[in-house]
Design an enzyme around this catalytic site. Structure first.
Site, PDB file in Angstrom:
ATOM      1  N   GLY A 291     -46.611 -20.756   1.431  1.00 32.90           N
ATOM      2  CA  GLY A 291     -46.701 -19.644   2.362  1.00 32.90           C
ATOM      3  C   GLY A 291     -46.452 -19.962   3.812  1.00 32.90           C
TER       4      GLY A 291
ATOM      5  CB  CYS B 163     -23.295   4.488  -0.178  1.00 36.38           C
ATOM      6  SG  CYS B 163     -23.224   6.242   0.200  1.00 36.38           S
ATOM      7  CD  GLU B 164     -29.206   3.731  -0.824  1.00 30.26           C
ATOM      8  OE1 GLU B 164     -29.999   4.381  -0.121  1.00 30.26           O
ATOM      9  OE2 GLU B 164     -29.013   3.955  -2.032  1.00 30.26           O
TER      10      GLU B 164
ATOM     11  NE  ARG C 299     -37.184 -12.526   4.405  1.00 27.49           N
ATOM     12  CZ  ARG C 299     -37.452 -12.418   5.703  1.00 27.49           C
ATOM     13  NH1 ARG C 299     -36.469 -12.360   6.597  1.00 27.49           N
ATOM     14  NH2 ARG C 299     -38.703 -12.374   6.124  1.00 27.49           N
TER      15      ARG C 299
ATOM     16  CD  GLU D 194     -48.149 -23.372  -6.239  1.00 25.87           C
ATOM     17  OE1 GLU D 194     -48.013 -22.188  -5.885  1.00 25.87           O
ATOM     18  OE2 GLU D 194     -48.992 -23.744  -7.071  1.00 25.87           O
ATOM     19  N   PRO D 195     -44.568 -25.196  -1.462  1.00 28.47           N
ATOM     20  CG  PRO D 195     -43.600 -27.015  -0.349  1.00 28.47           C
ATOM     21  CD  PRO D 195     -44.593 -26.662  -1.432  1.00 28.47           C
ATOM     22  N   GLY D 196     -41.973 -23.023  -0.284  1.00 26.77           N
ATOM     23  CA  GLY D 196     -40.672 -22.456  -0.641  1.00 26.77           C
ATOM     24  C   GLY D 196     -39.856 -22.175   0.598  1.00 26.77           C
ATOM     25  NE  ARG D 197     -41.098 -17.002   4.175  1.00 26.77           N
ATOM     26  CZ  ARG D 197     -40.735 -15.756   3.901  1.00 26.77           C
ATOM     27  NH1 ARG D 197     -39.625 -15.273   4.416  1.00 26.77           N
ATOM     28  NH2 ARG D 197     -41.493 -15.004   3.119  1.00 26.77           N
TER      29      ARG D 197
ATOM     30  CE1 TYR E 133     -40.849  -8.023   1.315  1.00 29.86           C
ATOM     31  CE2 TYR E 133     -39.376  -9.745   2.093  1.00 29.86           C
ATOM     32  CZ  TYR E 133     -40.154  -9.192   1.096  1.00 29.86           C
ATOM     33  OH  TYR E 133     -40.237  -9.826  -0.119  1.00 29.86           O
TER      34      TYR E 133
END
Length: 430
Positions: A247, A357-358, A323, A284-287, A327
């Site tokens: 995190g 198309c959004e 993202r 558990e690092p990710g980002r 977010y």
């Protein structure tokens, strides 16, 4: 040659007005491979991992890369070769780890909705641990393990009710989140699991959220976890490892998360003070390992003036960079040629948007850019939760991915074709 690294991106720099990643000019890569294009720096990933390794020097720690951040096989291979384990959340991710050469004994299986088939697959592969997230899951895993004649190694993910002070969609440790077992139910849940013959209790786990930029939530979680370890062991159940999840945030827009080694110096001091410093730890690092290692290159298609907004329309979209749409996340957007060298258009304030198309298809709001059609831009901090969360919406093909090692750019994912997007579909006869 002058070199000016971008803030928070030591391996991405303007050299004589051209933007480089390590020793590769990004404009050359865009010309050779087309856009949109993901480009990752190997050196950046290894530097980020080294900060954790420095923080854990002399400790019993297993680093398990949270592969949901970026699951490209070559990225997994890179971390496997550095001795990392992996935090997975599906049977598909298990297969990816094994295909990349990962050690199944260093795999942790997290997630609230593991199926019986996935449990069976993981047990047959010999993974290191299941992070169990509910009491019903305990019962199902016990049944599956007994059917196979094995014991499933488990830790129980605890929801410590700690506010990570991050976006609500990526907060995972509060009472209102779907993850983990309630703090108040933890000891009883361990007693239930320890009594089942198909399970073997090996640890305890928590993960409070993602993109955390302060040390305080981690310190609060450590104290709550250690209180639980003391209570569980007082009930006669040994805890062999303590898993603190991941995190840790990165610098997207002037964010100032603590460095990994500085953060873990604080956490380990707290563990030492309470007499738990010699335990086996898992993280558990990710980002924080891959986020700032990546960029997404895109070409300006049109500039569209308007009464209320000016729009810079590019060929990357929300399916390539989800993202911002999901977010309201910020990604810095910079030109591949420094503005002073590019000439041409005057700087204006634009919303940078894609072709999907959004109305939610935007990459950046209110950005000051001097651009004209044909110019190329780099969306920064695109190494995490971009390619991995991408889609084929509007039948858009997935971009190629490159891994840069010094002056060499390796193609680690070929650009998808339209035929690839419907290869598994079938027309109905008649």
């Amino acid at each position: 040659m002058t070199s000016t690294p971008l803030p928070g991106h030591p391996h991405i720099a303007y050299r004589d007005d051209a933007l480089f990643i390590e020793d590769c000019a990004l404009s050359d890569l865009a010309r050779q491979h087309g856009t949109p294009l993901y480009v990752y720096s190997k050196a950046s990933m290894l530097d980020a991992l080294a900060a954790y390794q420095r923080g854990f020097a002399g400790r019993k720690v297993q680093i398990c890369y949270a592969m949901k951040a970026n699951s490209s096989l070559a990225v997994l291979q890179l971390f496997a070769r550095q001795g990392c384990g992996f935090d997975i959340v599906s049977g598909g991710e298990l297969q990816r780890v094994l295909a990349a050469g990962g050690d199944p004994r260093k795999i942790i299986f997290s997630g609230v909705g593991k199926t019986r088939a996935e449990m069976r697959q993981a047990l047959q592969a010999g993974i290191g641990c299941f992070n169990v997230e509910s009491e019903p899951e305990i019962d199902v895993l016990n049944e599956v393990a007994l059917e196979l004649g094995v014991q499933a190694p488990i830790s129980i993910r605890v929801n410590p009710n700690v506010d990570p002070k991050t976006h609500p969609y990526i907060s995972t440790g509060l009472k209102g989140n779907k993850f983990g077992v309630a703090h108040e139910r933890t000891v009883a849940t361990y007693q239930r699991a320890a009594a089942l013959p198909g399970l073997r209790v090996v640890g305890i786990d928590c993960h409070i959220g993602s993109q955390i930029t302060e040390a305080t939530p981690y310190l609060d979680a450590v104290d709550r976890m250690l209180d639980l370890v003391q209570a569980i062991e007082a009930a006669g159940i040994a805890i062999h490892h303590i898993d603190f999840g991941g995190g840790l945030g990165i610098d997207y827009n002037g964010d100032t998360p603590p460095a990994a080694d500085a953060l873990w110096a604080q956490l380990l001091a707290r563990l030492d003070a309470r007499g738990y410093g010699d335990r086996q730890f898992m993280i558990e690092p990710g980002r924080s390992l891959v986020g700032n290692a990546g960029v997404c290159l895109t070409e300006v298609l049109y500039v569209k003036p308007g009464e209320q907004k000016n729009f810079c329309i590019v060929d990357a979209a929300m399916n390539d960079l989800p993202r911002p749409a999901m977010y309201q996340a910020f990604h810095a957007i910079v030109p591949l040629q420094a503005p002073a060298a590019a000439g041409g258009a005057a700087a204006q304030v634009y919303d940078v948007v894609g072709p999907v198309c959004e109305s939610g298809d935007w990459l950046g709001r209110d950005r000051e850019l001097a651009v004209q059609p044909g110019d190329q831009l780099a969306v920064l901090s695109a190494g995490a939760y971009c390619s991995a969360m991408g889609s084929n919406y509007n039948t858009r093909t997935r971009p190629a991915e490159l891994l840069v090692d010094g002056g060499t750019a390796h193609v680690i994912r070929a650009r998808e074709t339209v035929a690839d997007t419907f290869r598994s579909e079938r027309l109905v006869a008649g």
